[in-house]
Design an enzyme around this catalytic site. Structure first.
Site, mmCIF file in Angstrom:
data_model
loop_
_atom_site.group_PDB
_atom_site.id
_atom_site.type_symbol
_atom_site.label_atom_id
_atom_site.label_comp_id
_atom_site.label_asym_id
_atom_site.label_seq_id
_atom_site.Cartn_x
_atom_site.Cartn_y
_atom_site.Cartn_z
ATOM 1 N N LYS A 116 0.812 -1.216 0.000
ATOM 2 C CA LYS A 116 0.000 0.000 0.000
ATOM 3 C C LYS A 116 0.839 1.255 0.000
ATOM 4 O O LYS A 116 0.464 2.271 -0.576
ATOM 5 C CB LYS A 116 -0.914 -0.003 1.219
ATOM 6 N N LYS A 158 -2.249 1.660 9.261
ATOM 7 C CA LYS A 158 -2.532 0.569 8.320
ATOM 8 C C LYS A 158 -1.289 -0.224 7.941
ATOM 9 O O LYS A 158 -0.222 0.338 7.701
ATOM 10 C CB LYS A 158 -3.152 1.150 7.033
ATOM 11 N N GLY A 165 -9.288 -6.350 5.557
ATOM 12 C CA GLY A 165 -9.624 -5.521 6.719
ATOM 13 C C GLY A 165 -8.718 -5.732 7.920
ATOM 14 O O GLY A 165 -8.927 -5.125 8.963
ATOM 15 N N GLU A 200 -2.673 7.075 7.790
ATOM 16 C CA GLU A 200 -3.513 7.886 6.914
ATOM 17 C C GLU A 200 -4.439 8.730 7.764
ATOM 18 O O GLU A 200 -4.776 8.351 8.878
ATOM 19 C CB GLU A 200 -4.430 6.986 6.051
ATOM 20 N N ILE A 203 -10.793 9.178 7.152
ATOM 21 C CA ILE A 203 -11.856 9.903 6.443
ATOM 22 C C ILE A 203 -13.171 9.594 7.159
ATOM 23 O O ILE A 203 -13.500 8.434 7.372
ATOM 24 C CB ILE A 203 -11.937 9.461 4.964
ATOM 25 N N LYS A 237 -15.827 -6.082 3.210
ATOM 26 C CA LYS A 237 -17.059 -5.925 2.442
ATOM 27 C C LYS A 237 -18.043 -7.054 2.712
ATOM 28 O O LYS A 237 -17.629 -8.209 2.810
ATOM 29 C CB LYS A 237 -16.705 -5.924 0.954
ATOM 30 N N GLU A 288 -5.923 1.945 -2.266
ATOM 31 C CA GLU A 288 -5.062 0.814 -2.620
ATOM 32 C C GLU A 288 -5.488 0.225 -3.947
ATOM 33 O O GLU A 288 -6.561 0.510 -4.455
ATOM 34 C CB GLU A 288 -5.104 -0.289 -1.540
ATOM 35 N N ARG A 292 -5.504 -8.243 -8.813
ATOM 36 C CA ARG A 292 -6.081 -9.587 -8.994
ATOM 37 C C ARG A 292 -7.561 -9.454 -9.319
ATOM 38 O O ARG A 292 -8.103 -8.357 -9.301
ATOM 39 C CB ARG A 292 -5.937 -10.364 -7.687
ATOM 40 N N VAL A 295 -13.442 -10.566 -5.292
ATOM 41 C CA VAL A 295 -14.636 -11.317 -4.901
ATOM 42 C C VAL A 295 -15.867 -10.757 -5.628
ATOM 43 O O VAL A 295 -16.722 -11.507 -6.091
ATOM 44 C CB VAL A 295 -14.826 -11.222 -3.365
HETATM 45 P P1 ADP Z 1 -12.082 -8.110 -2.310
HETATM 46 O O1 ADP Z 1 -11.840 -6.661 -2.479
HETATM 47 O O2 ADP Z 1 -11.804 -8.945 -3.496
HETATM 48 O O3 ADP Z 1 -13.362 -8.419 -1.656
HETATM 49 P P2 ADP Z 1 -10.919 -8.773 0.184
HETATM 50 O O4 ADP Z 1 -9.975 -7.780 0.765
HETATM 51 O O5 ADP Z 1 -12.238 -8.935 0.805
HETATM 52 O O6 ADP Z 1 -10.961 -8.481 -1.347
HETATM 53 O O7 ADP Z 1 -10.182 -10.165 0.132
HETATM 54 C C1 ADP Z 1 -10.611 -11.248 -0.652
HETATM 55 C C2 ADP Z 1 -10.078 -12.501 -0.073
HETATM 56 O O8 ADP Z 1 -8.671 -12.483 -0.108
HETATM 57 C C3 ADP Z 1 -10.465 -12.684 1.391
HETATM 58 O O9 ADP Z 1 -10.606 -14.065 1.613
HETATM 59 C C4 ADP Z 1 -9.269 -12.143 2.138
HETATM 60 O O10 ADP Z 1 -9.145 -12.744 3.401
HETATM 61 C C5 ADP Z 1 -8.147 -12.537 1.201
HETATM 62 N N1 ADP Z 1 -7.035 -11.574 1.231
HETATM 63 C C6 ADP Z 1 -7.029 -10.324 0.734
HETATM 64 N N2 ADP Z 1 -5.814 -9.747 0.876
HETATM 65 C C7 ADP Z 1 -5.025 -10.657 1.482
HETATM 66 C C8 ADP Z 1 -3.660 -10.669 1.893
HETATM 67 N N3 ADP Z 1 -2.848 -9.627 1.736
HETATM 68 N N4 ADP Z 1 -3.191 -11.792 2.472
HETATM 69 C C9 ADP Z 1 -3.995 -12.860 2.651
HETATM 70 N N5 ADP Z 1 -5.284 -12.910 2.265
HETATM 71 C C10 ADP Z 1 -5.806 -11.838 1.699
HETATM 72 P P1 ADP Z 2 -7.830 -3.900 2.834
HETATM 73 O O1 ADP Z 2 -6.526 -4.160 2.173
HETATM 74 O O2 ADP Z 2 -7.973 -4.616 4.117
HETATM 75 O O3 ADP Z 2 -8.957 -4.062 1.887
HETATM 76 P P2 ADP Z 2 -8.205 -1.004 2.534
HETATM 77 O O4 ADP Z 2 -7.103 -0.032 2.566
HETATM 78 O O5 ADP Z 2 -8.782 -1.319 1.218
HETATM 79 O O6 ADP Z 2 -7.743 -2.352 3.256
HETATM 80 O O7 ADP Z 2 -9.365 -0.498 3.506
HETATM 81 C C1 ADP Z 2 -10.479 -1.304 3.788
HETATM 82 C C2 ADP Z 2 -11.582 -0.454 4.401
HETATM 83 O O8 ADP Z 2 -11.143 0.166 5.626
HETATM 84 C C3 ADP Z 2 -12.038 0.713 3.553
HETATM 85 O O9 ADP Z 2 -12.981 0.330 2.579
HETATM 86 C C4 ADP Z 2 -12.626 1.647 4.594
HETATM 87 O O10 ADP Z 2 -13.902 1.231 4.994
HETATM 88 C C5 ADP Z 2 -11.671 1.462 5.755
HETATM 89 N N1 ADP Z 2 -10.588 2.453 5.667
HETATM 90 C C6 ADP Z 2 -9.350 2.250 5.185
HETATM 91 N N2 ADP Z 2 -8.608 3.387 5.245
HETATM 92 C C7 ADP Z 2 -9.417 4.336 5.776
HETATM 93 C C8 ADP Z 2 -9.261 5.731 6.077
HETATM 94 N N3 ADP Z 2 -8.107 6.371 5.872
HETATM 95 N N4 ADP Z 2 -10.320 6.385 6.619
HETATM 96 C C9 ADP Z 2 -11.489 5.748 6.839
HETATM 97 N N5 ADP Z 2 -11.694 4.462 6.570
HETATM 98 C C10 ADP Z 2 -10.684 3.748 6.044
HETATM 99 MG MG MG Z 3 -9.216 -2.971 0.123
#
Ligand code: ADP
Ligand code: ADP
Ligand code: MG
Length: 461
Positions: A116, A158, A165, A200, A203, A237, A288, A292, A295
């Site tokens: 990230k 983060k 998440g 970060e 927000i 999500k 981010e 790939r 889901v």
């Molecule tokens: P999407 O945006 O496709 O819904 P998610 O963040 O919900 O992505 O992740 C989709 C699947 O991949 C979930 O099962 C999550 O646990 C797994 N996953 C996502 N990122 C990672 C990671 N960096 N390492 C291991 N598993 C991951």
């Molecule tokens: P992941 O790799 O686990 O998917 P993300 O960076 O995509 O992580 O963040 C997942 C979720 O966490 C976002 O969709 C949002 O709901 C929350 N989030 C992440 N960063 C922030 C932020 N700076 N402020 C508020 N919410 C955040």
């Molecule tokens: Mg994400």
């Protein structure tokens, strides 16, 4: 075109890829852990090889074993799905050195956009707005304090390697900063083997809006609109919809352009997603990239009339983007509910075990992507998602009504699922109004109007 593809994954996404291969006339090789012997992906693939014990660290994450299976099966491509090794640039490099095509982006693009922190740097360089934050990794407690003061509370700490998440903590004041800093680091170390974190600005009440990108190896990059994924629990999500009820055509155009520009700036190939947060004033910030298939790719497929997994395979084989994808336009509204083997009445605790009876909804505009069936045993070792229920309809209101109807038909016994939770959301006024943000689930769960009712089908009697 490929002759045989190894699917380095399990569950519904392995099935999704097998189905695409079958339609393209490509043979499939499934790999599986000892816990997945009875899985549908093993049964539906042309060939299957067991690669180890149930924990994913002993099977689905073991690169040597997957490569051995690839050798034995003599495959010419590997599709990683999502999760597991999908965003592992080293795995992509190993495939390359074995002369097996990794069906995804080039290792270099995964390096650039995979973590990230470096993705943020790429976005800044491409002139795409990112959430205000630390310039790089926050190495020490002193750094954490300094960054938080500069950014201003509240902040989000983060993991650079974060996903699903995890490895993320909010801090609203100086007193909670260091405990949250260490909590994020510890969780990240445990989940990703990498404890690096950055910071970060948090927000407030954001909307999670992401753009689907697809690019071929001939220099053509397009976006296929956005998905709204603001219905989340613990930053993960649970429901996604396409298009977003929030975006105006003007914002869609601006954000779509930014997403394409960022993908082009790193020479990105294949399918990927640019994730943004959008605040109340319509400001958008890149958070981010997922390098790939996601889901929730299904809802884009339904609205834009294309098959993203087939397109991934075609692109990896060196073909040009299909014209119907390059020129796709949105023509309907789609919603996806992630059905998890969890008990919504017990704080979503996992509910693995044997599915005593399984009946999935059908009818017009209903799609199920699932590896579940009557008698299937949901293993405790992996992600709890057992099905994706997707509906498509002409308008958002019709899609919500259709989803409500489909959820009512879903009949799964033996384990607890999140079906009643989704049902309650489909009946919720704030959801129906389309004004929700990422705080929605937390808010509605504590309101007294939110009631988990059994679905209405008479199968339940
Ligand atoms: P999407 O945006 O496709 O819904 P998610 O963040 O919900 O992505 O992740 C989709 C699947 O991949 C979930 O099962 C999550 O646990 C797994 N996953 C996502 N990122 C990672 C990671 N960096 N390492 C291991 N598993 C991951
Ligand atoms: P992941 O790799 O686990 O998917 P993300 O960076 O995509 O992580 O963040 C997942 C979720 O966490 C976002 O969709 C949002 O709901 C929350 N989030 C992440 N960063 C922030 C932020 N700076 N402020 C508020 N919410 C955040
Ligand atoms: Mg994400």
């Amino acid at each position: 075109m490929f002759e045989k593809i190894l699917i380095a994954n399990r569950g519904e996404i392995a099935l999704r890829i097998i189905r695409a291969c079958k339609e393209l006339g490509i043979r499939t090789l499934a790999v599986y852990s000892e816990a997945d012997v009875d899985s549908l992906h093993v049964q539906l693939a042309d060939e299957a090889i067991c690669i180890g014990a149930p924990p994913s660290s002993e099977s689905y994450l073991k690169i040597e074993r997957i490569m051995s299976a690839a050798e034995i099966g003599d495959v010419d491509g590997i599709h990683p799905g999502y999760g597991f090794l999908a965003e592992n640039a080293h795995f992509a490099e190993v495939c390359e050195s074995c002369k097996i095509k990794f069906i995804g982006p080039q290792a270099s693009a995964m390096h650039a956009m995979g973590d990230k922190n470096s993705a943020r740097a790429c976005a800044r360089k491409a002139g795409v707005a990112v959430t205000p934050g630390s310039d790089g990794i926050v190495e020490t407690e002193a750094d954490a304090l300094k960054s938080a003061k500069k950014i201003g509370f509240p902040v989000m700490i983060k993991a650079v390697a974060g996903g699903g998440g995890r490895g993320m903590r909010a801090s609203h004041n100086e007193a909670s900063l260091l405990p949250m800093y260490h909590a994020a680091k510890t969780e990240a170390e445990k989940a990703f083997g990498n404890g690096d974190v950055y910071m970060e600005k948090l927000i407030l009440n954001p909307h999670h809006i992401e753009f689907q990108i697809i690019a071929d190896s001939h220099g053509k990059t397009v976006h296929l609109g956005e998905r709204d994924c603001s219905i989340q629990r613990r930053n993960q999500k649970v429901i996604e919809e396409c298009p977003s009820p929030l975006l105006t055509p003007g914002m869609r155009k601006k954000m779509g352009r930014a997403a394409v520009k960022l993908a082009e700036s790193v020479g990105y190939e294949n399918a990927g997603t640019m994730e943004f947060l959008v605040d109340d004033d319509g400001n958008y910030y890149f958070i981010e990239m997922n390098t790939r298939i996601q889901v929730e790719h299904t809802i884009t497929e339904e609205v834009y009339g294309c098959d993203l997994v087939k397109e991934q395979i075609r692109i990896a084989a060196g073909e040009r983007l299909s014209p119907h994808v390059a020129d796709a336009t949105p023509r309907s509204h789609a919603i996806q509910c992630r059905i998890n083997a969890e008990d919504p009445e017990k704080n979503f605790q996992p509910s693995p075990g044997k599915i005593a009876f399984y009946y999935a909804p059908g009818g017009r505009g209903v799609r199920i992507d699932s590896h579940a069936y009557t008698g299937y045993v949901v293993p405790p070792y992996y992600d709890s998602m057992i099905a994706k229920l997707i509906v498509v309809a002409a308008t958002r209101a019709n899609a919500i009504d259709r989803m409500r109807r489909a959820l009512d038909e879903y009949y799964i016994t033996g384990i607890k699922t999140t079906v009643p939770f989704h049902s309650a959301i489909m009946r919720n006024a704030e959801f129906r109004s389309g004004t929700y943000d990422t705080g929605f689930v937390e808010r509605v769960m504590i309101s007294d109007q939110f009631e988990l009712k059994p679905t209405s089908t008479r199968l339940h009697e």
